[in-house]
Scaffold this motif. Structure first.
Motif, short mmCIF file in Angstrom:
data_model
loop_
_atom_site.label_atom_id
_atom_site.label_comp_id
_atom_site.label_asym_id
_atom_site.label_seq_id
_atom_site.Cartn_x
_atom_site.Cartn_y
_atom_site.Cartn_z
N UNK A 86 51.74 64.29 79.52
CA UNK A 86 51.07 65.57 79.82
C UNK A 86 51.24 66.35 78.74
N UNK A 87 52.27 66.42 78.18
CA UNK A 87 52.41 67.31 76.98
C UNK A 87 51.78 66.69 75.74
N UNK A 88 51.99 65.32 75.64
CA UNK A 88 51.50 64.58 74.39
C UNK A 88 49.60 64.82 74.63
N UNK A 123 48.94 75.85 77.22
CA UNK A 123 48.01 75.21 78.12
C UNK A 123 48.43 74.54 79.29
N UNK A 124 49.63 73.74 79.21
CA UNK A 124 50.14 73.00 80.19
C UNK A 124 50.61 73.87 81.45
N UNK A 125 51.22 74.77 81.04
CA UNK A 125 51.78 75.86 81.97
C UNK A 125 50.53 76.55 82.75
N UNK A 126 49.48 76.83 82.03
CA UNK A 126 48.14 77.53 82.63
C UNK A 126 47.83 76.35 83.47
N UNK A 127 47.51 75.33 83.16
CA UNK A 127 46.98 74.37 84.12
C UNK A 127 47.86 74.14 85.21
N UNK A 128 49.12 74.02 85.23
CA UNK A 128 50.10 73.92 86.07
C UNK A 128 49.85 74.95 87.28
N UNK A 129 49.81 76.28 86.60
CA UNK A 129 49.87 77.48 87.56
C UNK A 129 48.32 77.47 88.39
N UNK A 130 47.20 77.13 87.68
CA UNK A 130 46.03 76.79 88.24
C UNK A 130 46.07 75.94 89.44
N UNK A 131 46.69 74.83 89.15
CA UNK A 131 46.74 73.87 90.22
C UNK A 131 47.79 74.27 91.57
#
Length: 94
Positions: A27-29, A78-86
């Protein structure tokens, strides 16, 4: 999660990320590869020079004028934002 910077050059960064596996590292990559100014992003969980299994080592290479630490910070955000949105969408669906 424990981070150890093993190499910090002008256009290349290597970070050991303790306690993570392929799931998080992929995910990070992926987020890094979508980041403007990132030329390459990869990770290795068993580098030849280690002599055996290690914690994942993330490598980020950037284009001229792009700080790899800034690129990593942007990708992680961006990973955090996507996780929060999910999480929000899942809670609304439940």
């Amino acid at each position: 999660m424990e981070l150890t910077v093993t190499e910090n050059l002008e256009q290349e960064l290597r970070v050991e990320i303790a306690g993570e596996d392929h799931t998080f590292m992929n995910v990070l990559k992926g987020a890094l590869l979508e980041t403007e100014g990132v030329a390459a992003a990869t990770y290795d969980v068993n580098p030849e020079q280690s002599g055996g299994q290690t914690e994942p080592i993330l490598t980020v290479k950037t284009e001229d004028g792009v700080d790899p630490i800034d690129a990593l910070q942007s990708a992680a955000q961006r990973v955090q934002e996507k996780t929060d949105a999910f999480r929000t969408a899942f809670e609304q669906a439940a």
